[in-house]
Design an enzyme around this catalytic site. Structure first.
Site, PDB file in Angstrom:
ATOM      1  N   TRP A 168      32.493  -2.319 -51.653  1.00  0.00           N
ATOM      2  CA  TRP A 168      31.918  -2.433 -50.313  1.00  0.00           C
ATOM      3  C   TRP A 168      31.734  -1.086 -49.624  1.00  0.00           C
ATOM      4  CZ3 TRP A 168      35.695   0.005 -47.774  1.00  0.00           C
ATOM      5  CH2 TRP A 168      37.024  -0.206 -48.160  1.00  0.00           C
ATOM      6  N   LYS A 192      26.575  -8.618 -58.457  1.00  0.00           N
ATOM      7  CA  LYS A 192      27.464  -9.252 -57.483  1.00  0.00           C
ATOM      8  C   LYS A 192      27.971  -8.185 -56.518  1.00  0.00           C
ATOM      9  CE  LYS A 192      31.732 -10.202 -56.840  1.00  0.00           C
ATOM     10  NZ  LYS A 192      31.741 -10.051 -55.370  1.00  0.00           N
ATOM     11  N   SER A 246      38.318  -1.251 -57.642  1.00  0.00           N
ATOM     12  CA  SER A 246      39.690  -0.781 -57.823  1.00  0.00           C
ATOM     13  C   SER A 246      40.083  -0.811 -59.300  1.00  0.00           C
ATOM     14  CB  SER A 246      40.637  -1.659 -57.018  1.00  0.00           C
ATOM     15  OG  SER A 246      40.575  -2.982 -57.511  1.00  0.00           O
ATOM     16  N   GLU A 268      34.069   2.241 -63.066  1.00  0.00           N
ATOM     17  CA  GLU A 268      34.277   3.374 -62.143  1.00  0.00           C
ATOM     18  C   GLU A 268      35.326   2.893 -61.148  1.00  0.00           C
ATOM     19  OE1 GLU A 268      33.054   6.148 -62.731  1.00  0.00           O
ATOM     20  OE2 GLU A 268      31.236   5.787 -63.895  1.00  0.00           O
ATOM     21  N   CYS A 303      35.987   6.658 -53.086  1.00  0.00           N
ATOM     22  CA  CYS A 303      36.822   6.820 -54.278  1.00  0.00           C
ATOM     23  C   CYS A 303      37.105   8.285 -54.590  1.00  0.00           C
ATOM     24  CB  CYS A 303      36.158   6.158 -55.471  1.00  0.00           C
ATOM     25  SG  CYS A 303      34.492   6.769 -55.709  1.00  0.00           S
ATOM     26  N   LYS A 353      46.067  -2.819 -44.517  1.00  0.00           N
ATOM     27  CA  LYS A 353      46.524  -2.113 -45.718  1.00  0.00           C
ATOM     28  C   LYS A 353      46.784  -0.631 -45.401  1.00  0.00           C
ATOM     29  CE  LYS A 353      45.039  -0.638 -50.216  1.00  0.00           C
ATOM     30  NZ  LYS A 353      43.893  -0.271 -50.998  1.00  0.00           N
ATOM     31  N   GLU A 398      46.356   5.100 -53.955  1.00  0.00           N
ATOM     32  CA  GLU A 398      45.067   5.222 -53.296  1.00  0.00           C
ATOM     33  C   GLU A 398      45.119   4.448 -51.974  1.00  0.00           C
ATOM     34  OE1 GLU A 398      41.636   3.071 -54.866  1.00  0.00           O
ATOM     35  OE2 GLU A 398      40.426   4.870 -54.585  1.00  0.00           O
TER      36      GLU A 398
HETATM   37  P1  NAD Z   1      37.782  -4.390 -55.620  1.00  0.00           P
HETATM   38  O1  NAD Z   1      38.245  -4.044 -56.981  1.00  0.00           O
HETATM   39  O2  NAD Z   1      38.653  -5.230 -54.782  1.00  0.00           O
HETATM   40  O3  NAD Z   1      36.387  -5.146 -55.663  1.00  0.00           O
HETATM   41  C1  NAD Z   1      35.281  -4.613 -56.366  1.00  0.00           C
HETATM   42  C2  NAD Z   1      34.413  -5.758 -56.817  1.00  0.00           C
HETATM   43  O4  NAD Z   1      35.134  -6.547 -57.754  1.00  0.00           O
HETATM   44  C3  NAD Z   1      34.003  -6.702 -55.687  1.00  0.00           C
HETATM   45  O5  NAD Z   1      32.676  -7.119 -55.895  1.00  0.00           O
HETATM   46  C4  NAD Z   1      34.963  -7.860 -55.853  1.00  0.00           C
HETATM   47  O6  NAD Z   1      34.490  -9.091 -55.356  1.00  0.00           O
HETATM   48  C5  NAD Z   1      35.138  -7.902 -57.350  1.00  0.00           C
HETATM   49  N1  NAD Z   1      36.384  -8.538 -57.759  1.00  0.00           N
HETATM   50  C6  NAD Z   1      37.559  -8.546 -57.075  1.00  0.00           C
HETATM   51  N2  NAD Z   1      38.477  -9.267 -57.754  1.00  0.00           N
HETATM   52  C7  NAD Z   1      37.874  -9.723 -58.880  1.00  0.00           C
HETATM   53  C8  NAD Z   1      38.297 -10.528 -59.969  1.00  0.00           C
HETATM   54  N3  NAD Z   1      39.524 -11.039 -60.029  1.00  0.00           N
HETATM   55  N4  NAD Z   1      37.418 -10.784 -60.963  1.00  0.00           N
HETATM   56  C9  NAD Z   1      36.147 -10.287 -60.904  1.00  0.00           C
HETATM   57  N5  NAD Z   1      35.695  -9.549 -59.883  1.00  0.00           N
HETATM   58  C10 NAD Z   1      36.540  -9.246 -58.891  1.00  0.00           C
HETATM   59  O7  NAD Z   1      37.418  -3.009 -54.917  1.00  0.00           O
HETATM   60  P2  NAD Z   1      36.905  -2.798 -53.428  1.00  0.00           P
HETATM   61  O8  NAD Z   1      38.068  -2.992 -52.536  1.00  0.00           O
HETATM   62  O9  NAD Z   1      35.657  -3.574 -53.176  1.00  0.00           O
HETATM   63  O10 NAD Z   1      36.457  -1.278 -53.469  1.00  0.00           O
HETATM   64  C11 NAD Z   1      37.348  -0.263 -53.299  1.00  0.00           C
HETATM   65  C12 NAD Z   1      37.727   0.329 -54.638  1.00  0.00           C
HETATM   66  O11 NAD Z   1      36.560   0.766 -55.321  1.00  0.00           O
HETATM   67  C13 NAD Z   1      38.593   1.557 -54.519  1.00  0.00           C
HETATM   68  O12 NAD Z   1      39.628   1.498 -55.446  1.00  0.00           O
HETATM   69  C14 NAD Z   1      37.642   2.696 -54.849  1.00  0.00           C
HETATM   70  O13 NAD Z   1      38.280   3.844 -55.342  1.00  0.00           O
HETATM   71  C15 NAD Z   1      36.755   2.068 -55.848  1.00  0.00           C
HETATM   72  N6  NAD Z   1      35.474   2.787 -55.929  1.00  0.00           N
HETATM   73  C16 NAD Z   1      35.248   3.554 -57.036  1.00  0.00           C
HETATM   74  C17 NAD Z   1      34.061   4.260 -57.147  1.00  0.00           C
HETATM   75  C18 NAD Z   1      33.771   5.089 -58.363  1.00  0.00           C
HETATM   76  O14 NAD Z   1      32.601   5.392 -58.597  1.00  0.00           O
HETATM   77  N7  NAD Z   1      34.759   5.487 -59.137  1.00  0.00           N
HETATM   78  C19 NAD Z   1      33.095   4.175 -56.132  1.00  0.00           C
HETATM   79  C20 NAD Z   1      33.370   3.380 -55.025  1.00  0.00           C
HETATM   80  C21 NAD Z   1      34.571   2.681 -54.952  1.00  0.00           C
END
Ligand code: NAD
Length: 504
Positions: A168, A192, A246, A268, A303, A353, A398
């Site tokens: 997000w 998604k 994450s 990522e 991130c 959080k 993080e």
């Molecule tokens: P998140 O892992 O909670 O969610 C990411 C996506 O995964 C969302 O679309 C979510 O609905 C989906 N998801 C969540 N639980 C799931 C499950 N059990 N099964 C399948 N899909 C699932 O992460 P977030 O809170 O949306 O984003 C923040 C995180 O993203 C941070 O850790 C950040 O560091 C990371 N991030 C990384 C990069 C990169 O390029 N390395 C870029 C942006 C964000």
């Protein structure tokens, strides 16, 4: 780039925006099969922006079926490269025509400052799409050096139906980092978005159809990770998943792949990124600006955010004084006021959080020297916590919010050890006046991106991704992003001529 609007004009535009929350499958908006919705909420005001389709496995099945049909019939992947390029460029042009609308929608949905959406997210998104579009008719395949009796072609083919699961924090930009190379490669996609920020992704899918991407090539299923994300991870007709989010969720996608069809998984994930400042850093005012930008840009919901400042003990106070002065110039408040550089965090749950980490800092008797307060329940002040030891949660975990943990060192080896004392390895920055020190640190720090005397992520021409638990399997951006959306194929053609045997 069009001119920024005023706060009043942004508010007026926001009041007239129509927000669609239905899933976008096979070229049209559709409700979830189960008929359920969930509210998409503007975190800054608590207002409901749209009722978003709560998609589940049946909806993912529909979207994958549409994507598979288009992949199999070749309406996109077999379209002439120059024509595919023209279509993606047309999409970028169409998005540019909707610049203000997309910037406001992004800001409303995520809490990000509209000025950032206008001046950073939108132009970067368009540049990413255009850059990958331009690559389509500029990438060549290979022939292998096998001699005259055979012709061995080594070609790259689009991998198939791709699932793209997004976070997000940069909804439009993360979408572009994935769909740019995926569509350029000729894949059909099921995206998604994060459940907090579905709206711009849905709008872009609609614009893509208008630009000429065939219905069914670019599908969007909205919903929670559990209900809509997991079925993507487990789907037997999805050949590859590109995920940003994450590390905890990233691990799940590896398990989904193992439990289903061994689909390719590219992750990522999170980061705990250090800025290392040596005593010979040349201009502490500039260093302070880079550290503040690294730590607080996008409210630290980044991130690659600078979340650890590792500074030589002799210049700690001099640098902190400059950091505090720089922070004072960052205004926080209404995301629709373009003067504000800090907006709302994405949700009350995320505020909680971040607040939890600040409570923990106080419980550990750490000194919170700047910020530390939450305003109006959704704005978190940029915060600095000093003398943070490597055992503290603030050093290790993080936070994904505007919190900078400060640690000092005495020797270069100690600085390297501190920088690497993390399970993550996404980004790092080093500040020094010595090229020798800069190179030594850049080589020694285990991270996907090391910037010297600046904070940043490079641009679309450079790969983005992490070492260690920050990433897996591939890179976003640059020419290397294309590899993950393609499969290698060898075509061996026997061209030996038996009639020539024995002929001298
Ligand atoms: P998140 O892992 O909670 O969610 C990411 C996506 O995964 C969302 O679309 C979510 O609905 C989906 N998801 C969540 N639980 C799931 C499950 N059990 N099964 C399948 N899909 C699932 O992460 P977030 O809170 O949306 O984003 C923040 C995180 O993203 C941070 O850790 C950040 O560091 C990371 N991030 C990384 C990069 C990169 O390029 N390395 C870029 C942006 C964000």
């Amino acid at each position: 780039m069009p001119e920024l609007l005023t706060a009043k004009e942004y508010a007026a535009l926001a009041a007239t925006l129509e927000c669609w929350g239905e899933a976008f499958i096979d070229g049209r908006y559709q409700p979830a099969a189960g008929g359920r919705t969930f509210p998409s909420i503007n975190p800054a005001t608590g207002a409901v922006l749209a009722h978003v389709a709560a998609c589940e496995a049946a909806d993912v099945d529909r979207a994958v079926a549409a994507a598979k049909r288009t992949f199999d019939d070749g309406c996109w992947r077999r379209r002439a490269p120059a024509a595919r390029k023209a279509t993606l460029l047309a999409l970028a042009d169409l998005m540019a025509q909707h610049w203000h609308e997309l910037a406001v929608l992004e800001s409303l949905d995520s809490g990000k400052p509209v000025g950032e959406c206008h001046e950073v997210d939108l132009p970067e998104t368009l540049r990413t799409l255009r850059w990958h579009a331009e690559l389509i008719d500029k990438i060549y395949d290979h022939t292998a050096p096998v001699g005259e009796d055979a012709l061995a072609l080594v070609v790259r083919e689009p991998i198939g139906v791709v699932g793209l699961v997004l976070p997000w924090n940069f909804p439009l930009l993360m979408l572009a980092w994935k769909i740019g190379p995926a569509l350029a490669a000729g894949c059909s996609v099921v995206v998604k978005p994060a459940e907090q920020t579905s709206l711009t992704t849905l709008r872009v899918a609609e614009l893509a159809c208008q630009a000429g991407v065939p219905p069914g090539v670019f599908n969007v299923v909205t919903g929670t990770g559990q209900d809509a994300g997991a079925p993507i991870g487990l789907h037997p007709d999805i050949a590859m998943v590109g995920f940003t989010g994450s590390t905890v969720t990233g691990r799940r996608f590896l398990r989904y792949a193992a439990d289903s069809n061994l689909k390719r998984v590219v992750l990522e994930c999170g980061g705990k990124n250090p800025a290392v400042v040596l005593a010979d850093a040349e201009d502490l005012d500039r260093v302070a600006e880079h550290v503040v930008n690294g730590a607080f840009w996008n409210m630290g919901e980044n991130c690659s955010a600078t979340s650890r400042l590792i500074v030589h003990a002799s210049i700690k106070q001099a640098l902190l004084d400059r950091i505090y002065a720089c922070m004072a110039t960052w205004k926080m408040g209404d995301p629709l006021d373009p003067d504000n550089r800090m907006g709302a965090l994405v949700s009350p749950a995320h505020v909680q959080k971040v607040q939890g980490f600040l409570d923990q800092a106080r419980a550990e008797s750490l000194a919170v020297t700047q910020g530390g307060a939450v305003r109006e329940a959704i704005y978190v002040e940029p915060t600095v916590v000093v003398d943070v030891g490597p055992d503290s949660a603030l050093f290790r975990e993080e936070i994904f919010g505007p919190v900078l943990a400060v640690t000092t060192f005495e020797t270069l080896d100690e600085a390297i050890a501190l920088a690497n004392d993390t399970a993550y390895g996404l980004a790092a920055s080093v500040h020094t006046g010595s090229l020798r020190h800069a190179l030594r640190l850049a080589q020694a720090i285990r991270a996907g991106i090391v910037t010297v005397n600046c904070f940043g992520e490079g641009d679309v021409t450079t790969p983005f991704g992490g070492h260690k638990e920050s990433g897996f399997g591939g890179r976003d951006k640059s020419i290397w992003a294309h590899d993950q959306y393609t499969e290698l194929k060898t075509i061996w053609i026997d061209v030996s001529d038996p009639r020539l045997e024995g002929v001298q």
